[in-house]
Design a protein around this motif. Sequence first.
Motif, short mmCIF file in Angstrom:
data_model
loop_
_atom_site.label_atom_id
_atom_site.label_comp_id
_atom_site.label_asym_id
_atom_site.label_seq_id
_atom_site.Cartn_x
_atom_site.Cartn_y
_atom_site.Cartn_z
N HIS A 136 3.14 -1.30 -17.84
CA HIS A 136 4.31 -1.28 -17.14
C HIS A 136 5.48 -0.10 -17.34
CE1 HIS A 136 4.47 -5.44 -15.63
NE2 HIS A 136 3.70 -5.76 -16.65
N GLN A 137 5.23 0.52 -18.66
CA GLN A 137 5.96 1.48 -19.28
C GLN A 137 5.16 2.33 -20.20
OE1 GLN A 137 9.49 0.31 -21.06
NE2 GLN A 137 10.64 1.84 -20.30
N THR A 138 5.53 3.63 -20.29
CA THR A 138 5.28 4.59 -21.22
C THR A 138 6.46 5.22 -21.90
OG1 THR A 138 4.76 6.17 -19.66
CG2 THR A 138 2.68 4.73 -20.45
N HIS A 139 6.51 5.94 -22.80
CA HIS A 139 7.36 6.44 -23.64
C HIS A 139 6.88 7.92 -23.77
CE1 HIS A 139 9.37 2.67 -23.92
NE2 HIS A 139 8.46 2.19 -24.53
N LEU A 140 7.68 8.98 -23.92
CA LEU A 140 7.59 10.22 -24.40
C LEU A 140 8.56 10.62 -25.24
CD1 LEU A 140 5.31 12.44 -24.01
CD2 LEU A 140 6.76 13.34 -22.39
N TYR A 141 8.24 11.18 -26.37
CA TYR A 141 9.23 11.56 -27.39
C TYR A 141 8.85 13.09 -27.69
CZ TYR A 141 9.53 6.46 -28.35
OH TYR A 141 9.63 5.45 -28.17
N ILE A 142 9.99 13.78 -27.32
CA ILE A 142 9.83 15.44 -27.66
C ILE A 142 10.36 15.75 -29.08
CG2 ILE A 142 10.40 17.63 -26.68
CD1 ILE A 142 8.72 15.87 -24.82
N VAL A 154 0.98 -1.42 0.20
CA VAL A 154 0.01 -0.04 0.07
C VAL A 154 0.97 1.29 0.11
CG1 VAL A 154 -1.51 1.27 1.47
CG2 VAL A 154 -2.07 -1.10 1.02
N LYS A 155 1.98 1.25 0.92
CA LYS A 155 2.73 2.28 0.79
C LYS A 155 3.67 2.49 -0.57
CE LYS A 155 6.74 4.49 3.02
NZ LYS A 155 7.88 4.09 4.14
N LYS A 156 3.82 1.59 -1.09
CA LYS A 156 4.50 1.63 -2.62
C LYS A 156 3.67 2.22 -3.61
CE LYS A 156 8.07 -2.02 -2.54
NZ LYS A 156 8.37 -3.46 -2.89
N GLN A 157 2.37 1.70 -3.39
CA GLN A 157 1.15 2.12 -4.30
C GLN A 157 0.95 3.46 -4.11
OE1 GLN A 157 -0.84 -0.49 -6.36
NE2 GLN A 157 -1.78 1.07 -7.29
N ALA A 158 1.00 4.10 -2.92
CA ALA A 158 0.69 5.29 -2.68
C ALA A 158 1.63 6.44 -3.05
CB ALA A 158 0.27 5.38 -0.97
N THR A 159 3.14 6.15 -3.00
CA THR A 159 4.12 6.94 -3.18
C THR A 159 4.58 7.02 -4.64
OG1 THR A 159 5.75 5.21 -2.19
CG2 THR A 159 4.75 6.82 -0.71
N GLN A 160 4.26 5.89 -5.47
CA GLN A 160 4.89 5.79 -6.90
C GLN A 160 3.85 6.48 -7.83
OE1 GLN A 160 5.65 1.58 -7.62
NE2 GLN A 160 7.72 1.77 -6.52
N ILE A 161 4.25 7.27 -8.59
CA ILE A 161 3.53 7.76 -9.73
C ILE A 161 3.55 7.00 -10.69
CG2 ILE A 161 3.45 9.72 -11.33
CD1 ILE A 161 5.47 11.18 -9.39
N PRO A 162 2.15 6.56 -11.27
CA PRO A 162 1.91 5.68 -12.31
C PRO A 162 2.48 6.06 -13.60
CG PRO A 162 -0.10 6.18 -11.21
CD PRO A 162 0.87 7.10 -10.59
N PRO A 163 3.21 5.16 -14.70
CA PRO A 163 3.75 5.37 -15.71
C PRO A 163 2.74 6.28 -16.59
CG PRO A 163 3.40 2.89 -15.70
CD PRO A 163 3.09 3.72 -14.06
N THR A 164 1.60 6.27 -16.41
CA THR A 164 0.84 7.14 -17.48
C THR A 164 0.71 8.36 -17.00
OG1 THR A 164 -1.22 6.22 -16.16
CG2 THR A 164 -0.55 5.14 -18.20
N ILE A 165 0.91 8.75 -15.72
CA ILE A 165 0.81 10.02 -15.12
C ILE A 165 2.11 10.87 -15.27
CG2 ILE A 165 0.24 11.46 -13.09
CD1 ILE A 165 -2.14 10.24 -14.51
N ALA A 166 3.05 10.11 -15.11
CA ALA A 166 4.66 10.47 -15.02
C ALA A 166 4.62 11.65 -16.63
CB ALA A 166 5.62 9.75 -14.94
#
Length: 125
Positions: free
Chosen positions: A111-117, A13-25
Motif C-alpha cells: 500500500h505504501q512506501t517511505h523514503l527518508y532523505i 485497467v486504466k488506473k493500473q496502467a497510469t498509476q506509479i506503484p509505491p515501490t517504483i515512485a
Amino acid sequence: IAFNLIQTSLVQVKKQATQIPPTIAPVLYIKENFNPDEMILVTTFTYRQFQYYAPNFKNFYGTANAPNNIDSRFVAIDYKELQNQIPYLSKYKIIENRNFSQPEQPFPRLHQTHLYILEKKINEL
C-alpha cells in the motif's frame, strides 16, 4: 451484466496502467532529484527496485550489507529504524520524509512506501 463487467474492468485497467506503484515512485524521485555521486542508498523494501531501475546509485541492503562508513553528503533510507541501527548514520539528520502510496488500487501488493532523505550534519562535513 456483461457490459457492466467490461466497463468496470476497463476503468481498473486504466488506473493500473497510469498509476506509479509505491515501490517504483521512490526510485523515480531519487533519480529526478539527486546526483548518484552525492547519494548513497541503504534500503530494505525497495532494494530490488533501486537495484534494477537506478543501477548508477550505490545501493546497500539494510544493516547486513551496509558499509562501515559512508562519505556522502546524502543518504536515503526506506525504513526509519535503519538510522538507529547503523551507527554512522548518527552523523546525518533527516531533511525530508516522503510517503508514496497508491490508494486507488483494489488489491495493491504494497500500500505504501517511505523514503527518508538524510544529509550529513554540517559539523560532520
